[in-house]
Design an enzyme around this catalytic site. Sequence first.
Site, PDB file in Angstrom:
ATOM      1  CG  ASP A  11      18.888  46.455  62.742  1.00  0.00           C
ATOM      2  OD1 ASP A  11      17.680  46.617  62.517  1.00  0.00           O
ATOM      3  OD2 ASP A  11      19.473  46.895  63.738  1.00  0.00           O
ATOM      4  CE  LYS A  33      15.099  49.004  50.343  1.00  0.00           C
ATOM      5  NZ  LYS A  33      14.272  48.013  49.653  1.00  0.00           N
ATOM      6  CG  MET A 144      25.005  55.500  65.146  1.00  0.00           C
ATOM      7  SD  MET A 144      23.339  55.272  65.844  1.00  0.00           S
ATOM      8  CE  MET A 144      23.680  55.158  67.598  1.00  0.00           C
TER       9      MET A 144
END
Lengths: 219, 219
Positions: A11, A33, A144
């Site tokens: 990752d 990516k 997140m």
Amino acid sequence: MIKKADVILYDKLVSKDLLSYSKKECIKIYVGKKSEGSSHFQEDINKELRDYGEKHNIVVRLKGGDPYIFGRGAEEAMYLYERGIPFEVIPGISSTVSCPMYSGIPLSYRESNSAFAFLTGHEAEDKSFSINWNKLPDTLVIVMGIKNRAAIAQNLIKAGFNPKTPVAIIKNGTTLLQETTVCDLSTLGETPAEPPSVIFVGKNVLFRDKLDFFEKKLS
Amino acid sequence: MIKKADVILYDKLVSKDLLSYSKKECIKIYVGKKSEGSSHFQEDINKELRDYGEKHNIVVRLKGGDPYIFGRGAEEAMYLYERGIPFEVIPGISSTVSCPMYSGIPLSYRESNSAFAFLTGHEAEDKSFSINWNKLPDTLVIVMGIKNRAAIAQNLIKAGFNPKTPVAIIKNGTTLLQETTVCDLSTLGETPAEPPSVIFVGKNVLFRDKLDFFEKKLS
């Protein structure tokens, strides 16, 4: 396991130092990516895991954060299970636990809280449910959540959180670039922040003045 | 750090293998004998930390479980801070995270839950507050909850949890003695169990049939 791996799929947030332990002939593939939100992307990783898993002896999927805490580790494991590919999961030090610790914020404290919750600030769009903001204890770790931090703060205040509840935004936690910004729920939305960051909500933020051993050392 | 330590104060649940990495002349002190509930005992540990900290260069306090998750690590750090003794906290792999993982139970799953909470089943008796059972998400990890499991189950059902919510009791998690018992909230009280165990509450227990890579291997 990294030393033994024939293939490593890694990752974005994985420390590159870890990769240096691999064998010379190990195939190392960066799979971090594209946008995290894309399910097509997750499907690609699953297929790569399967393809390499069928051809090679030891395939390591090296994840940042925590595979079983909003990290899709269990989704990848289910994919392999359904295709009869044997797997093991090896825990690391979870960023949800280590980032507050390195910022001087205990997740619990006997005289302060007996419960806390982890939540994702980035829910899947195709889900049939979402977080019940009325069913949360007063201490939270949000991963997140940077992009949606204004909405998160609004939801929490609407659910009864005091707008003055202390908040810490821990950027690049546990790395030499760690930087903690303290605000409160009423100002979280307009406080500058960027990923990768962990958001801590609750009065244990106030321990930081005393227990911050790491950023004090960095500065 | 264990290799460099002049003194190690270690808990009951610490793997003895870790101690074998210490220097020959390292003073190793077991501080895990007395009842966990006694605050007098915690005071003794604090004093030992201070006394050794004043006389020796590197004193390691080696804790099982997780120091900042209901582990009194922050209390010990505060004690040192208040006495001007410098400290650092080094995270390990938290038992709250690793025990469910080794039992095949993800803490989160995209199609199942976006939040989960950790709570202690053994609250300090002298506290001025307690867990608000109505403010918990539907997925829980409970540590030190074996003794009070009947009351915990009652409280959760009273707060609206379905009595049929799956529960896993993970004993000796991540060790070669790991053993998981599955029941539900209505039967948790009478299900045989003993510490050290982590209790997981929530439908993610059902992943265990597929994701249990560890106990299947042990058996």
